[in-house]
Design an enzyme around this catalytic site. Structure first.
Site, PDB file in Angstrom:
ATOM      1  N   ALA A  82      28.267  22.321 -30.981  1.00 28.10           N
ATOM      2  CA  ALA A  82      27.776  22.066 -32.338  1.00 28.10           C
ATOM      3  C   ALA A  82      27.924  20.584 -32.687  1.00 28.10           C
ATOM      4  CB  ALA A  82      28.540  22.925 -33.340  1.00 28.10           C
ATOM      5  N   GLN A  84      29.465  19.044 -35.007  1.00 31.45           N
ATOM      6  CA  GLN A  84      30.853  18.647 -35.274  1.00 31.45           C
ATOM      7  C   GLN A  84      31.828  19.273 -34.272  1.00 31.45           C
ATOM      8  OE1 GLN A  84      32.397  16.440 -37.101  1.00 31.45           O
ATOM      9  NE2 GLN A  84      30.539  15.630 -38.048  1.00 31.45           N
ATOM     10  N   SER A  85      31.367  19.531 -33.067  1.00 35.55           N
ATOM     11  CA  SER A  85      32.215  20.149 -32.050  1.00 35.55           C
ATOM     12  C   SER A  85      33.421  19.279 -31.704  1.00 35.55           C
ATOM     13  CB  SER A  85      31.399  20.402 -30.782  1.00 35.55           C
ATOM     14  OG  SER A  85      32.236  20.741 -29.697  1.00 35.55           O
ATOM     15  N   ASN A  86      34.600  19.899 -31.726  1.00 34.34           N
ATOM     16  CA  ASN A  86      35.808  19.235 -31.250  1.00 34.34           C
ATOM     17  C   ASN A  86      35.846  19.180 -29.730  1.00 34.34           C
ATOM     18  OD1 ASN A  86      37.131  19.070 -33.953  1.00 34.34           O
ATOM     19  ND2 ASN A  86      36.996  21.291 -33.778  1.00 34.34           N
ATOM     20  N   VAL A  88      33.390  18.766 -27.539  1.00 34.10           N
ATOM     21  CA  VAL A  88      32.626  17.682 -26.911  1.00 34.10           C
ATOM     22  C   VAL A  88      33.302  16.333 -27.151  1.00 34.10           C
ATOM     23  CG1 VAL A  88      30.480  19.008 -27.122  1.00 34.10           C
ATOM     24  CG2 VAL A  88      31.013  17.281 -28.839  1.00 34.10           C
TER      25      VAL A  88
END
Length: 344
Positions: A82, A84-86, A88
């Site tokens: 996503a 706001q993926s943590n 990645v």
């Protein structure tokens, strides 16, 4: 993988390639004011303090994925997540530390977001870390996202790069779970007196790894997964499948029964990444009672779910309970508008 010793799960874990990004044990801290408010004995396992690039649970998971990447002589890593993926963001940091290129596909999973969400928080950090960003359309499924990564990897190969894909879909081997099998041993060295462990259940690798590890080590309390992306019925088969794959990877019997997989989706509505009043209140309570920040996507929803479990009696009064804090704090800044709209 080297020859396995089936008598000790740690010996087996040591046969897998691993890059040790985390070289210390994260603290276990009691939360006295939240304990009083909720009527339980609550502690937090601080996996927000895993260090690398604002930390979080993915640091443990990525030790094994990057171990495989290094063993394959990869010089480039790809992942999807996503906006706001943590996950990645930590991949980009691990790649930077190892001198690898990082290519990130950001999926537009959350509806009705603003420019702050699209530019701040983890997105800003990805750019600071030097990652190459791609944007995927709304509604992309996991298999489709992995296929698009494969197309990017093919183009990179044609340019002379040696890419390694960290997959999203549940049909792949859950190497990230190995990090939480290791963590289960760390937690039991810190305490074995807890009755309940509450954690987020999204990709399922943290949930499956911790549950598998605790059962393999003989702990028989409840592991409660709070659904953050999909409903409990769909998530159950995902956790079960991960545990079966882990057992095959380790070459040992699966210690997890269907009755061990406990999932709750009471606070999931209206869906992944969307703040509701329960999540907003949980974030404020942690901050104002304990000075502890939790994030809007994962740990905020987990704490809201934990409260719901206490209110329903699923976690009994005075039960010794541990909340697994999986980090995600940079996302707070991407969610500024949503937090303010929910009474911050």
């Amino acid at each position: 993988m080297k020859e396995q010793n089936p008598n000790n799960v740690d010996d087996i874990l040591n046969t897998f390639e691993r890059v040790p990004f985390l070289t210390w044990e994260t603290p276990l801290e009691r939360l006295p004011r939240l304990s009083e408010t909720l009527g339980i004995e609550l502690s937090v396992k601080r996996d927000d303090l895993t260090g690398l690039a604002f930390g979080g649970n993915k640091v443990r998971s990525l030790e094994y994925y990057f171990g495989k990447a290094k063993a394959a002589d990869a010089d480039t890593v790809l992942i999807t997540g996503a906006i706001q993926s943590n996950y990645v963001r930590v991949v980009a940091a691990c790649a930077a530390r190892l001198g690898m290129e990082c290519h990130i596909q950001l999926e537009d999973r959350v509806p009705n977001v603003d420019t702050i969400y699209r530019k701040s928080g983890n997105v800003l950090l990805n750019e600071l870390l030097g990652a190459t960003l791609y944007f995927a359309p709304t509604g992309i499924d996991e298999e489709g996202a992995d296929l698009q990564l494969a197309e990017i990897a093919t183009k990179l190969t044609a340019r002379g790069r040696r890419p390694f894909i960290i997959p999203l879909g549940p049909n792949h081997l859950p190497y990230g779970s190995l990090g939480y099998i290791r963590c289960s041993g760390e937690l039991l060295r810190q305490t074995d007196t807890f009755d309940h462990l509450v954690l987020g259940s999204g990709s399922g690798q943290t949930h499956a790894g911790m549950l598998f590890g605790l059962r393999a080590r003989g702990w028989n309390g409840k592991v409660i997964g709070i659904c953050v992306r999909r409903a409990a019925a769909a998530q159950r088969s995902r956790i079960s499948g991960h545990c079966e794959k882990i057992a095959a990877m380790l070459g040992i019997p699966n210690p997890v029964n269907d009755s061990d997989i406990e999932l709750h989706d009471d606070v999931l509505h209206p869906g992944y990444g969307v703040i509701n009043s329960f999540v907003a209140n949980a974030i404020k309570d942690c901050a104002r009672l304990e000075g502890l920040f939790i994030d809007p996507v994962y740990t905020g929803r987990v704490m809201a779910g934990l409260r719901a479990c206490t209110e329903k009696g699923l976690i009994p009064i005075f039960a010794n309970t541990i909340f697994l804090h999986t980090g995600g704090l940079p996302a707070i800044f991407g969610y500024e508008t949503a937090l303010r709209n929910n009474g911050l």
